[in-house]
Design an enzyme around this catalytic site. Structure first.
Site, PDB file in Angstrom:
ATOM      1  N   LYS A 146       0.838  -1.183   0.000  1.00  0.00           N
ATOM      2  CA  LYS A 146       0.000   0.000   0.000  1.00  0.00           C
ATOM      3  C   LYS A 146       0.887   1.253   0.000  1.00  0.00           C
ATOM      4  CE  LYS A 146      -0.390   2.408   3.378  1.00  0.00           C
ATOM      5  NZ  LYS A 146       0.366   3.067   4.450  1.00  0.00           N
ATOM      6  N   LYS A 180      -1.645  -8.621  11.592  1.00  0.00           N
ATOM      7  CA  LYS A 180      -1.448  -8.535  13.049  1.00  0.00           C
ATOM      8  C   LYS A 180      -2.291  -9.608  13.729  1.00  0.00           C
ATOM      9  CE  LYS A 180      -0.418  -3.574  13.088  1.00  0.00           C
ATOM     10  NZ  LYS A 180       0.921  -3.365  13.628  1.00  0.00           N
ATOM     11  N   ASP A 233      -2.899   7.776   4.169  1.00  0.00           N
ATOM     12  CA  ASP A 233      -1.826   6.907   4.681  1.00  0.00           C
ATOM     13  C   ASP A 233      -2.371   5.845   5.636  1.00  0.00           C
ATOM     14  OD1 ASP A 233       0.967   6.217   5.054  1.00  0.00           O
ATOM     15  OD2 ASP A 233       0.840   7.117   7.042  1.00  0.00           O
ATOM     16  N   HIS A 238      -5.667   0.900   6.641  1.00  0.00           N
ATOM     17  CA  HIS A 238      -5.671   0.187   7.925  1.00  0.00           C
ATOM     18  C   HIS A 238      -6.977   0.381   8.708  1.00  0.00           C
ATOM     19  CE1 HIS A 238      -1.586  -0.320   6.834  1.00  0.00           C
ATOM     20  NE2 HIS A 238      -1.120   0.792   7.329  1.00  0.00           N
ATOM     21  N   LYS A 338      -0.504  11.097  14.140  1.00  0.00           N
ATOM     22  CA  LYS A 338       0.918  10.970  14.448  1.00  0.00           C
ATOM     23  C   LYS A 338       1.228  11.903  15.624  1.00  0.00           C
ATOM     24  CE  LYS A 338       2.163   9.258  10.000  1.00  0.00           C
ATOM     25  NZ  LYS A 338       1.579   7.926  10.109  1.00  0.00           N
TER      26      LYS A 338
HETATM   27  N1  NDP Z   1       8.623   1.931   4.572  1.00  0.00           N
HETATM   28  C1  NDP Z   1       7.486   1.602   5.212  1.00  0.00           C
HETATM   29  O1  NDP Z   1       7.391   1.577   6.439  1.00  0.00           O
HETATM   30  C2  NDP Z   1       6.278   1.235   4.423  1.00  0.00           C
HETATM   31  C3  NDP Z   1       6.331   1.160   3.046  1.00  0.00           C
HETATM   32  N2  NDP Z   1       5.222   0.767   2.356  1.00  0.00           N
HETATM   33  C4  NDP Z   1       5.266   0.652   0.907  1.00  0.00           C
HETATM   34  O2  NDP Z   1       6.321  -0.241   0.552  1.00  0.00           O
HETATM   35  C5  NDP Z   1       6.906   0.152  -0.671  1.00  0.00           C
HETATM   36  C6  NDP Z   1       8.406   0.359  -0.444  1.00  0.00           C
HETATM   37  O3  NDP Z   1       8.570   1.411   0.471  1.00  0.00           O
HETATM   38  P1  NDP Z   1      10.000   1.820   1.053  1.00  0.00           P
HETATM   39  O4  NDP Z   1      10.820   0.620   1.323  1.00  0.00           O
HETATM   40  O5  NDP Z   1       9.731   2.773   2.150  1.00  0.00           O
HETATM   41  O6  NDP Z   1      10.622   2.618  -0.182  1.00  0.00           O
HETATM   42  P2  NDP Z   1      12.157   2.956  -0.432  1.00  0.00           P
HETATM   43  O7  NDP Z   1      12.170   4.141  -1.335  1.00  0.00           O
HETATM   44  O8  NDP Z   1      12.907   3.012   0.838  1.00  0.00           O
HETATM   45  O9  NDP Z   1      12.680   1.677  -1.224  1.00  0.00           O
HETATM   46  C7  NDP Z   1      12.436   1.463  -2.579  1.00  0.00           C
HETATM   47  C8  NDP Z   1      13.504   0.566  -3.135  1.00  0.00           C
HETATM   48  O10 NDP Z   1      13.281   0.432  -4.546  1.00  0.00           O
HETATM   49  C9  NDP Z   1      14.450   0.796  -5.244  1.00  0.00           C
HETATM   50  N3  NDP Z   1      14.100   1.420  -6.513  1.00  0.00           N
HETATM   51  C10 NDP Z   1      13.276   2.463  -6.710  1.00  0.00           C
HETATM   52  N4  NDP Z   1      13.192   2.737  -8.030  1.00  0.00           N
HETATM   53  C11 NDP Z   1      13.970   1.834  -8.659  1.00  0.00           C
HETATM   54  C12 NDP Z   1      14.288   1.592 -10.018  1.00  0.00           C
HETATM   55  N5  NDP Z   1      13.797   2.320 -11.019  1.00  0.00           N
HETATM   56  N6  NDP Z   1      15.127   0.580 -10.301  1.00  0.00           N
HETATM   57  C13 NDP Z   1      15.660  -0.164  -9.323  1.00  0.00           C
HETATM   58  N7  NDP Z   1      15.406   0.015  -8.004  1.00  0.00           N
HETATM   59  C14 NDP Z   1      14.560   1.005  -7.701  1.00  0.00           C
HETATM   60  C15 NDP Z   1      15.154   1.768  -4.341  1.00  0.00           C
HETATM   61  O11 NDP Z   1      16.474   1.868  -4.713  1.00  0.00           O
HETATM   62  P3  NDP Z   1      17.340   3.192  -4.334  1.00  0.00           P
HETATM   63  O12 NDP Z   1      17.603   3.027  -2.869  1.00  0.00           O
HETATM   64  O13 NDP Z   1      18.519   3.082  -5.207  1.00  0.00           O
HETATM   65  O14 NDP Z   1      16.463   4.386  -4.654  1.00  0.00           O
HETATM   66  C16 NDP Z   1      14.912   1.067  -2.986  1.00  0.00           C
HETATM   67  O15 NDP Z   1      15.751  -0.050  -2.845  1.00  0.00           O
HETATM   68  C17 NDP Z   1       6.163   1.410  -1.119  1.00  0.00           C
HETATM   69  O16 NDP Z   1       5.104   1.024  -1.969  1.00  0.00           O
HETATM   70  C18 NDP Z   1       5.600   1.948   0.183  1.00  0.00           C
HETATM   71  O17 NDP Z   1       4.445   2.729  -0.030  1.00  0.00           O
HETATM   72  C19 NDP Z   1       4.053   0.426   2.981  1.00  0.00           C
HETATM   73  C20 NDP Z   1       3.938   0.498   4.347  1.00  0.00           C
HETATM   74  C21 NDP Z   1       5.028   0.945   5.183  1.00  0.00           C
HETATM   75  O1  LIG Z   2       1.365   1.872   6.704  1.00  0.00           O
HETATM   76  C1  LIG Z   2       1.765   2.607   7.583  1.00  0.00           C
HETATM   77  O2  LIG Z   2       1.728   2.148   8.859  1.00  0.00           O
HETATM   78  C2  LIG Z   2       2.545   2.744   9.858  1.00  0.00           C
HETATM   79  C3  LIG Z   2       1.971   2.286  11.186  1.00  0.00           C
HETATM   80  O3  LIG Z   2       2.081   0.886  11.277  1.00  0.00           O
HETATM   81  P1  LIG Z   2       2.149   0.170  12.711  1.00  0.00           P
HETATM   82  O4  LIG Z   2       2.183  -1.281  12.399  1.00  0.00           O
HETATM   83  O5  LIG Z   2       3.396   0.690  13.382  1.00  0.00           O
HETATM   84  O6  LIG Z   2       0.935   0.583  13.460  1.00  0.00           O
HETATM   85  C4  LIG Z   2       2.549   4.265   9.748  1.00  0.00           C
HETATM   86  O7  LIG Z   2       3.458   4.829  10.684  1.00  0.00           O
HETATM   87  C5  LIG Z   2       2.949   4.658   8.354  1.00  0.00           C
HETATM   88  O8  LIG Z   2       2.884   6.075   8.218  1.00  0.00           O
HETATM   89  C6  LIG Z   2       2.021   4.028   7.342  1.00  0.00           C
HETATM   90  O9  LIG Z   2       2.501   4.267   6.020  1.00  0.00           O
END
Ligand code: NDP
Ligand SMILES: O=C1O[C@H](COP(=O)(O)O)[C@@H](O)[C@H](O)[C@H]1O
Length: 490
Positions: A146, A180, A233, A238, A338
């Site tokens: 998501k 969860k 978000d 959720h 938040k």
């Molecule tokens: N982080 C979180 O807590 C949460 C994330 N999500 C979802 O999970 C997904 C990932 O999030 P998140 O990990 O935070 O994102 P990040 O930006 O931290 O990670 C994305 C990854 O994809 C790589 N990447 C992006 N574009 C390319 C490309 N064109 N080619 C190759 N590699 C690429 C990035 O590489 P590089 O580092 O080189 O840019 C990085 O490794 C998203 O959809 C987000 O909405 C959902 C809930 C919570």
């Molecule tokens: O997806 C998301 O969830 C976290 C909260 O997750 P939790 O398991 O710690 O309750 C939220 O902080 C974040 O902004 C949102 O993208």
């Protein structure tokens, strides 16, 4: 020992991103350590940085060392897990690098699970490139994170792009709240206990509260968060899922579609917030500087990379209703924000009072049962019941106290798995009941879009609240004007 999952090849796109390093490897490590990963299951990490496989394994090891408790790590279990990892440097937007996946898969008859831990804007390209490079077959599955889209229109575009390559039965849309343990327990609580089954409707329930409070701010994610806001978000996904789990009718069985059909009915019946309700039934807020857990924290507009003009909400509270036979007339109050004083996710079902009351009139407000379901941080269920206050001098005074089930205390040996462990396990087993179907996402967006359009038309600015408080005071007024209050036994 529990049964191992069927063997799979897992291609992890975004292998060096925040989610992968904080959550996904940790979850897979735990599954492996508990003997749940098939002996020959393999993981190919894909990202655009140039890494040798050994350096990638070392990076994952570091991530595990900082996130897995020392008591749950042994050299043997760490080594066993990282030995499953390979790495390929690929730019996801061009098809060229995808042959690396095909090479890695050469001679493998295991189903391919593709995990897209990347921004949703890349889902379409990746699916197409996977198909055109011949990586997929009828057993392949895709896992997507998501948020899917920014509104209904963009979510349709993204779902169409994924759906052009994968059948709905092969698409696993993650909402990690469904993984969860206590959220799954809602199914058991509601549908395995006749005591609750018979009470779960408008004739017995007075109102329902759902609170998802976070202490964190936006954690360096300004770019993403400021576009989204707390409604997109947290509420679109959720909180809507929690609401569905509470409000849905009993599914005819535990099949994915039986459960999801019932959730969709709830989303369709959810009363939109529009017109005058925008003044009375919803509050949006944005935190200013304050103190959380004894530590001074900056306001939203002073966060790193902030645009100081932003009107994005970091808090939202609203009242809605599920307009169907089961719930007509029962208000549902939801809030999430938040920089609240505590991390707390909790659902409270307030039951109606007895039709005839015979005790001290001063205690009348006490006289209703509440079922408090705590999702986090502690997971447990408490039924607030009334008993006689003990002591000779108390007469027939009532006392409210909980019948309490604290999962950690009741089942001390059971480790409560992280949501991602459960979800990854179900993907590998090919079971979809904890994943979100396309129509659920789209009905939830419809509801959210109506609210956002209302806000935009009225140009409603968020109300300020100090970090470390429970949100703008008007979110308290919103519920007290109905004669209720947010449940406060934190
Ligand atoms: N982080 C979180 O807590 C949460 C994330 N999500 C979802 O999970 C997904 C990932 O999030 P998140 O990990 O935070 O994102 P990040 O930006 O931290 O990670 C994305 C990854 O994809 C790589 N990447 C992006 N574009 C390319 C490309 N064109 N080619 C190759 N590699 C690429 C990035 O590489 P590089 O580092 O080189 O840019 C990085 O490794 C998203 O959809 C987000 O909405 C959902 C809930 C919570
Ligand atoms: O997806 C998301 O969830 C976290 C909260 O997750 P939790 O398991 O710690 O309750 C939220 O902080 C974040 O902004 C949102 O993208």
């Amino acid at each position: 020992m529990s049964e191992q999952t069927p063997s799979v090849d897992l291609a992890l796109f975004g292998a060096l991103g925040d989610l992968a390093l904080r959550k996904l490897y940790v979850a897979m490590y735990h599954l492996d350590r508990e003997g749940l990963l098939a002996d020959d299951a393999r993981i190919l990490g894909l990202a655009r940085q140039d890494y040798e496989a050994e350096a990638y394994r070392a990076r994952v090891r570091d991530a595990l060392e900082s996130r897995v408790d020392a008591s749950e790590r042994t050299e043997e279990s760490m080594e066993r897990f990282v030995a499953r990892l390979e790495y390929a440097q690929v730019d996801f937007t061009t098809v060229d690098g995808y042959s690396k996946i095909a090479d890695w898969r050469k001679d493998s008859s295991r189903p391919l699970v593709v995990y897209l831990s990347v921004p949703a804007s890349l889902y379409g390209d990746i699916c197409q490139h996977l198909e055109s490079s011949g990586c997929l077959d009828e057993h392949s599955r895709v896992v997507v994170e998501k948020p899917i889209g920014y509104d209904l229109e963009t979510s349709i575009e993204i779902n169409d792009a994924i759906g052009a390559v994968f059948d709905e039965t092969s698409i696993y849309r993650i909402d990690h709240y469904l993984g969860k343990e206590t959220v799954q327990n809602l199914l058991a609580l509601r549908f395995a206990n006749p005591l609750f089954g018979d009470q779960w409707n408008q004739s017995k329930v007075s109102h329902v509260e759902i609170t998802v409070a976070e202490t964190v701010g936006i954690e360096g994610r300004w770019g993403y968060f400021d576009q989204a806001g707390q409604l997109r978000d947290m509420v679109q996904n959720h909180l809507m899922q929690l609401l569905c789990m509470i409000a849905m009718d009993p599914p005819s069985n535990l099949d994915a579609d039986s459960i999801r059909d019932e959730k969709v009915k709830v989303l369709k019946a959810l009363r939109p917030i529009e017109g005058d309700m925008l003044n009375t039934d919803v509050v949006r807020g944005q935190y200013i500087a304050g103190s959380v857990g004894g530590k001074q924290v900056p306001g939203y507009l002073d966060e790193e990379d902030a645009n100081t003009e932003s009107r994005t909400e970091t808090f939202v509270a609203f009242k809605t209703e599920v307009s169907n036979w089961r719930w007509a007339g029962v208000p549902f109050y939801l809030r999430t924000g938040k920089r609240m004083p505590e991390k707390l996710s909790q659902i409270v079902i307030h039951f109606r009072q007895q039709p005839h009351y015979i005790f001290d009139p001063d205690q009348r407000s006490l006289a209703a049962n509440k079922l408090v379901i705590k999702l986090q941080p502690e997971e447990g269920i408490a039924l607030q019941v009334l008993t006689k206050d003990s002591g000779l001098d108390k007469g027939m005074r009532l006392r409210q106290g909980p019948l309490h089930l604290d999962f950690h205390k009741a089942f001390p040996k059971a480790r409560i798995p992280d949501a991602y462990e459960r979800l990854l396990l179900e993907v590998m087993k090919g079971q979809q009941y904890l994943f979100v179907r396309r129509d659920e996402i789209e009905f939830a967006w419809r509801w959210v879009d109506t609210l956002i359009e209302g806000w935009q038309a009225r140009d409603v600015p968020p109300k300020r609240y100090p970090a470390g408080s429970w949100g703008p005071v008007s979110s308290i007024a919103m519920i007290t004007k109905d004669g209720f209050s947010w449940y406060e036994d934190y």
